[in-house]
Design a protein around this motif. Structure first.
Motif, PDB file in Angstrom:
ATOM      1  N   LYS A  27       0.833  -1.205   0.000  1.00 34.46           N
ATOM      2  CA  LYS A  27       0.000   0.000   0.000  1.00 34.46           C
ATOM      3  C   LYS A  27       0.867   1.255   0.000  1.00 34.46           C
ATOM      4  O   LYS A  27       0.599   2.223  -0.727  1.00 34.46           O
ATOM      5  CB  LYS A  27      -0.914   0.019   1.229  1.00 34.46           C
ATOM      6  N   LEU A  28       1.899   1.251   0.840  1.00 33.45           N
ATOM      7  CA  LEU A  28       2.790   2.401   0.903  1.00 33.45           C
ATOM      8  C   LEU A  28       3.483   2.630  -0.447  1.00 33.45           C
ATOM      9  O   LEU A  28       3.553   3.761  -0.938  1.00 33.45           O
ATOM     10  CB  LEU A  28       3.831   2.206   1.997  1.00 33.45           C
ATOM     11  N   LEU A  29       3.979   1.566  -1.037  1.00 35.01           N
ATOM     12  CA  LEU A  29       4.684   1.679  -2.309  1.00 35.01           C
ATOM     13  C   LEU A  29       3.775   2.148  -3.443  1.00 35.01           C
ATOM     14  O   LEU A  29       4.242   2.753  -4.409  1.00 35.01           O
ATOM     15  CB  LEU A  29       5.324   0.347  -2.675  1.00 35.01           C
ATOM     16  N   ASN A  30       2.487   1.897  -3.310  1.00 36.99           N
ATOM     17  CA  ASN A  30       1.519   2.300  -4.337  1.00 36.99           C
ATOM     18  C   ASN A  30       0.832   3.630  -4.018  1.00 36.99           C
ATOM     19  O   ASN A  30      -0.069   4.045  -4.740  1.00 36.99           O
ATOM     20  CB  ASN A  30       0.464   1.212  -4.523  1.00 36.99           C
ATOM     21  N   SER A  31       1.253   4.291  -2.954  1.00 43.54           N
ATOM     22  CA  SER A  31       0.583   5.512  -2.506  1.00 43.54           C
ATOM     23  C   SER A  31       1.354   6.757  -2.930  1.00 43.54           C
ATOM     24  O   SER A  31       2.487   6.682  -3.418  1.00 43.54           O
ATOM     25  CB  SER A  31       0.436   5.496  -0.984  1.00 43.54           C
ATOM     26  N   SER A  32       0.722   7.907  -2.713  1.00 43.72           N
ATOM     27  CA  SER A  32       1.350   9.182  -3.072  1.00 43.72           C
ATOM     28  C   SER A  32       1.020  10.239  -2.027  1.00 43.72           C
ATOM     29  O   SER A  32      -0.112  10.328  -1.544  1.00 43.72           O
ATOM     30  CB  SER A  32       0.872   9.652  -4.449  1.00 43.72           C
ATOM     31  N   VAL A  33       2.020  11.028  -1.679  1.00 44.08           N
ATOM     32  CA  VAL A  33       1.865  12.104  -0.703  1.00 44.08           C
ATOM     33  C   VAL A  33       2.510  13.357  -1.268  1.00 44.08           C
ATOM     34  O   VAL A  33       3.624  13.303  -1.795  1.00 44.08           O
ATOM     35  CB  VAL A  33       2.520  11.745   0.657  1.00 44.08           C
ATOM     36  N   LEU A  34       1.821  14.490  -1.144  1.00 43.20           N
ATOM     37  CA  LEU A  34       2.370  15.782  -1.543  1.00 43.20           C
ATOM     38  C   LEU A  34       2.734  16.570  -0.296  1.00 43.20           C
ATOM     39  O   LEU A  34       1.902  16.731   0.604  1.00 43.20           O
ATOM     40  CB  LEU A  34       1.361  16.577  -2.368  1.00 43.20           C
ATOM     41  N   ILE A  35       3.964  17.047  -0.250  1.00 39.03           N
ATOM     42  CA  ILE A  35       4.424  17.893   0.848  1.00 39.03           C
ATOM     43  C   ILE A  35       4.566  19.313   0.317  1.00 39.03           C
ATOM     44  O   ILE A  35       5.323  19.553  -0.625  1.00 39.03           O
ATOM     45  CB  ILE A  35       5.773  17.405   1.399  1.00 39.03           C
ATOM     46  N   ILE A  36       3.835  20.230   0.908  1.00 42.23           N
ATOM     47  CA  ILE A  36       3.921  21.635   0.507  1.00 42.23           C
ATOM     48  C   ILE A  36       4.805  22.349   1.518  1.00 42.23           C
ATOM     49  O   ILE A  36       4.429  22.543   2.667  1.00 42.23           O
ATOM     50  CB  ILE A  36       2.530  22.279   0.425  1.00 42.23           C
ATOM     51  N   GLY A  37       6.017  22.684   1.077  1.00 38.35           N
ATOM     52  CA  GLY A  37       7.000  23.303   1.949  1.00 38.35           C
ATOM     53  C   GLY A  37       8.133  22.351   2.279  1.00 38.35           C
ATOM     54  O   GLY A  37       7.918  21.316   2.908  1.00 38.35           O
ATOM     55  N   ALA A  38       9.355  22.683   1.843  1.00 35.51           N
ATOM     56  CA  ALA A  38      10.528  21.841   2.104  1.00 35.51           C
ATOM     57  C   ALA A  38      11.390  22.460   3.193  1.00 35.51           C
ATOM     58  O   ALA A  38      12.604  22.557   3.073  1.00 35.51           O
ATOM     59  CB  ALA A  38      11.335  21.656   0.822  1.00 35.51           C
ATOM     60  N   GLY A  39      10.717  22.907   4.274  1.00 37.85           N
ATOM     61  CA  GLY A  39      11.401  23.592   5.358  1.00 37.85           C
ATOM     62  C   GLY A  39      11.494  22.768   6.619  1.00 37.85           C
ATOM     63  O   GLY A  39      11.743  21.560   6.579  1.00 37.85           O
ATOM     64  N   GLY A  40      11.280  23.417   7.769  1.00 41.47           N
ATOM     65  CA  GLY A  40      11.445  22.754   9.049  1.00 41.47           C
ATOM     66  C   GLY A  40      10.518  21.583   9.272  1.00 41.47           C
ATOM     67  O   GLY A  40      10.906  20.575   9.868  1.00 41.47           O
ATOM     68  N   LEU A  41       9.286  21.678   8.793  1.00 35.03           N
ATOM     69  CA  LEU A  41       8.320  20.586   8.920  1.00 35.03           C
ATOM     70  C   LEU A  41       8.437  19.599   7.769  1.00 35.03           C
ATOM     71  O   LEU A  41       8.417  18.379   7.965  1.00 35.03           O
ATOM     72  CB  LEU A  41       6.894  21.150   8.974  1.00 35.03           C
ATOM     73  N   GLY A  42       8.542  20.123   6.568  1.00 35.03           N
ATOM     74  CA  GLY A  42       8.589  19.259   5.395  1.00 35.03           C
ATOM     75  C   GLY A  42       9.835  18.400   5.327  1.00 35.03           C
ATOM     76  O   GLY A  42       9.798  17.289   4.787  1.00 35.03           O
ATOM     77  N   SER A  43      10.954  18.885   5.904  1.00 39.78           N
ATOM     78  CA  SER A  43      12.208  18.126   5.838  1.00 39.78           C
ATOM     79  C   SER A  43      12.107  16.762   6.507  1.00 39.78           C
ATOM     80  O   SER A  43      12.351  15.732   5.857  1.00 39.78           O
ATOM     81  CB  SER A  43      13.345  18.938   6.464  1.00 39.78           C
ATOM     82  N   PRO A  44      11.769  16.683   7.804  1.00 37.52           N
ATOM     83  CA  PRO A  44      11.666  15.362   8.425  1.00 37.52           C
ATOM     84  C   PRO A  44      10.538  14.530   7.851  1.00 37.52           C
ATOM     85  O   PRO A  44      10.671  13.303   7.719  1.00 37.52           O
ATOM     86  CB  PRO A  44      11.445  15.670   9.910  1.00 37.52           C
ATOM     87  N   ALA A  45       9.426  15.180   7.502  1.00 33.59           N
ATOM     88  CA  ALA A  45       8.309  14.435   6.913  1.00 33.59           C
ATOM     89  C   ALA A  45       8.742  13.765   5.619  1.00 33.59           C
ATOM     90  O   ALA A  45       8.470  12.580   5.381  1.00 33.59           O
ATOM     91  CB  ALA A  45       7.123  15.370   6.664  1.00 33.59           C
ATOM     92  N   ALA A  46       9.445  14.504   4.771  1.00 31.98           N
ATOM     93  CA  ALA A  46       9.888  13.961   3.483  1.00 31.98           C
ATOM     94  C   ALA A  46      10.871  12.817   3.665  1.00 31.98           C
ATOM     95  O   ALA A  46      10.784  11.784   2.986  1.00 31.98           O
ATOM     96  CB  ALA A  46      10.523  15.072   2.647  1.00 31.98           C
ATOM     97  N   LEU A  47      11.808  12.969   4.585  1.00 32.89           N
ATOM     98  CA  LEU A  47      12.812  11.930   4.807  1.00 32.89           C
ATOM     99  C   LEU A  47      12.177  10.638   5.321  1.00 32.89           C
ATOM    100  O   LEU A  47      12.510   9.538   4.863  1.00 32.89           O
ATOM    101  CB  LEU A  47      13.878  12.433   5.780  1.00 32.89           C
ATOM    102  N   TYR A  48      11.254  10.765   6.260  1.00 30.99           N
ATOM    103  CA  TYR A  48      10.627   9.565   6.814  1.00 30.99           C
ATOM    104  C   TYR A  48       9.667   8.906   5.836  1.00 30.99           C
ATOM    105  O   TYR A  48       9.554   7.680   5.794  1.00 30.99           O
ATOM    106  CB  TYR A  48       9.931   9.877   8.140  1.00 30.99           C
ATOM    107  N   LEU A  49       8.983   9.688   5.034  1.00 30.00           N
ATOM    108  CA  LEU A  49       8.093   9.096   4.036  1.00 30.00           C
ATOM    109  C   LEU A  49       8.902   8.382   2.958  1.00 30.00           C
ATOM    110  O   LEU A  49       8.517   7.307   2.493  1.00 30.00           O
ATOM    111  CB  LEU A  49       7.195  10.167   3.422  1.00 30.00           C
ATOM    112  N   ALA A  50      10.026   8.970   2.583  1.00 27.24           N
ATOM    113  CA  ALA A  50      10.897   8.309   1.607  1.00 27.24           C
ATOM    114  C   ALA A  50      11.447   7.012   2.188  1.00 27.24           C
ATOM    115  O   ALA A  50      11.446   5.964   1.529  1.00 27.24           O
ATOM    116  CB  ALA A  50      12.029   9.236   1.192  1.00 27.24           C
TER     117      ALA A  50
END
Length: 269
Positions: A27-50
């Motif tokens: 499910k995770l591999l077939n899913s999609s997430v959009l992060i708006i903002g590559a700053g203080g919040l988006g940075s850890p969110a993006a790394l963990y989702l990746a």
């Protein structure tokens, strides 16, 4: 789809969890997430989702990396100064997990662009640092029936909530309108402890993962606040869906997206 031997090893700690398993990892591999903002919040969110193997991750940000970002925006490095944040973020995410497709949008997210940006994603993460963007993301997600995680950080405090269409109040139900200009200090004026982004941004990633997997309880109908100085989390029950809400209520008065003007880098508390 069948896992490769490398994937079985990479995601082994997920696959042994009864709440995830092979089915959940797919499910995770077939899913999609959009992060708006590559700053203080988006940075850890993006790394963990990746790292988790979310198959397609979009990241939208118009800015370039500067030295003052590096105290909290951990997806970027000193060598990235002057580089578009979305490209720096993409390189970091792909270095963690080549399974992930990273789509970049080096653009200001506004009323003319946001609906096209969010339309193909399963879940949206609001990693922005200003009230106009937060209200815009909320209104667009409500209109497009997209679930999203809101968060904000300032000084030693943070907060987050999750909106799922038809299951609880939206951001505007709780906060209604952007505050007057200069009513809330910006993080440039008041400061923010860098690790706060890691705490709250990681929780946003967790909300996205739980939504995709369909496990656990989301912060739908709740506001979670965190005070780092006292090490206290508070889970505040919000009013149920507000019938008079101007965007998600029974008789919405906001039927077109609005661009508000305000200084950048505002906290949400």
């Amino acid at each position: 789809m069948a896992f490769t031997n490398e994937q079985l090893e990479r995601y082994s700690r997920h696959i042994i969890l009864k709440e995830v398993g092979a089915k959940g990892q797919k499910k995770l591999l077939n899913s999609s997430v959009l992060i708006i903002g590559a700053g203080g919040l988006g940075s850890p969110a993006a790394l963990y989702l990746a790292a988790a193997g979310v198959g397609t991750i979009g990241i939208a940000d118009a800015d370039e990396v500067d030295l003052s970002n590096l105290q909290r925006q951990i997806i970027h490095a000193t060598k990235d100064m002057g580089k578009p944040k979305v490209l720096s973020a993409k390189e970091s995410m792909e270095a963690i997990n080549p399974d992930v497709t990273v789509k970049t949008y080096q653009t200001f997210v506004d009323s003319e662009t946001i609906m096209d940006l969010i339309k193909d994603y399963d879940f949206i993460i609001d990693g922005t640092d200003n009230f106009p963007a937060k209200f815009l993301i909320n209104d667009a997600c409500v209109m497009a029936k997209k679930p999203f995680s809101h968060a904000g950080i300032l000084r030693f405090q943070g907060q987050l909530m999750t909106y799922v269409p038809g299951e609880g109040p939206c951001y505007r139900c709780v906060f209604k309108d952007p505050p007057p200009k200069d009513a809330v200090p910006t993080c440039k004026q008041a400061g923010v402890i860098g690790a706060m982004g890691g705490v709250i941004g990681s929780l946003q990633a967790m909300e996205a993962i739980k939504y995709i997997l369909g496990v656990g309880d989301l912060l739908t109908g709740y506001l979670l606040t965190y005070d780092a100085l006292t090490m206290e989390f508070r889970k505040i029950k919000l009013p149920q869906h507000v019938k008079s809400c101007p965007v998600c209520g029974e008789h919405p008065t906001i039927t077109e997206l609005i661009d508000y003007g305000q200084a950048e880098c505002d906290g949400a508390l």
